[in-house]
Design a protein around this motif. Structure first.
Motif, short mmCIF file in Angstrom:
data_model
loop_
_atom_site.label_atom_id
_atom_site.label_comp_id
_atom_site.label_asym_id
_atom_site.label_seq_id
_atom_site.Cartn_x
_atom_site.Cartn_y
_atom_site.Cartn_z
N ASP A 82 0.82 -1.22 0.00
CA ASP A 82 0.00 0.00 0.00
C ASP A 82 0.86 1.27 0.00
O ASP A 82 0.75 2.13 0.86
N VAL A 83 1.74 1.36 -0.99
CA VAL A 83 2.63 2.52 -1.10
C VAL A 83 1.85 3.82 -1.24
O VAL A 83 2.17 4.81 -0.57
N PRO A 84 0.80 3.88 -2.08
CA PRO A 84 0.04 5.14 -2.15
C PRO A 84 -0.55 5.56 -0.80
O PRO A 84 -0.57 6.74 -0.46
N GLY A 85 -1.00 4.57 -0.02
CA GLY A 85 -1.53 4.88 1.30
C GLY A 85 -0.47 5.44 2.23
O GLY A 85 -0.72 6.36 3.02
N VAL A 86 0.74 4.89 2.15
CA VAL A 86 1.85 5.38 2.98
C VAL A 86 2.20 6.82 2.59
O VAL A 86 2.39 7.68 3.44
N LEU A 87 2.27 7.09 1.28
CA LEU A 87 2.60 8.43 0.82
C LEU A 87 1.53 9.43 1.23
O LEU A 87 1.83 10.54 1.69
#
Length: 183
Positions: A82-87
């Protein structure tokens, strides 16, 4: 009619009754017993199915009661990177804390070792966060990162002070090495 004739007719009637019982009544009796056994088996299966349906209903109720908890757990430790969520989370934390997010890097090549906690294996997504702002704002960012619903672990930090330029207030910058956990 003689007595022997009567006896013969009596014996014939007894024989007919015995044969009737043997060929008609006995099969009917065994069929009736088999039907009773099948009916009892069907009742037992019906009760088992009712109990199973009741248990399914109970489990469904428990699942519904725990749905919010499961959704919250997926926010804390999501399934997948969930890279977009982390960003998005890092941007939101910086905005709420009053710091500017200057750098945000994914350290994909230096992934940490998977961690096992109570039978659940967690993987890490290493990040590098560079923020700047007042001392209190940087401190607030660290506190918000620590108290965030998503599980983050700061593994390193470089902290420096920038001299005030012109009439600008004194600023600080911090570069954080952070692990975001996921399942």
């Amino acid at each position: 009619m003689s007595t022997s004739y009567r006896q013969l007719i009596g014996l014939a009637l007894i024989a007919i009754a015995a044969l009737t019982a043997w060929f008609i009544v006995w099969p009917m009796w065994t069929n009736l017993q088999e039907s009773k056994r099948l009916l009892e088996d069907a009742r037992v299966r019906l009760n088992d199915k009712r109990e199973l349906l009741e248990r399914i209903a109970e489990l469904k109720g428990e699942f519904e009661a725990n749905r919010a908890l499961a959704e919250r757990a997926n926010l804390i430790i999501p399934v997948g990177r969930d890279v977009p969520g982390v960003l998005e989370m890092a941007n939101a934390l910086a905005a709420v804390s009053g710091v500017s997010l200057e750098t945000l890097g994914l350290n994909a090549g230096s992934g940490g070792q998977p961690t096992t906690i109570e039978g659940t294996t967690l993987s890490t997504l290493p990040l590098s966060l560079g923020v700047s702002g007042s001392y209190d704002a940087v401190k607030t960012f660290l506190r918000n990162l620590e108290q965030n619903i998503r599980l983050f672990e700061a593994t390193g930090m470089d902290f420096s002070r920038r001299d005030a330029v012109g009439g600008a207030p004194e600023a600080f910058s911090a570069t954080l090495q952070v692990h975001a956990y996921y399942q």
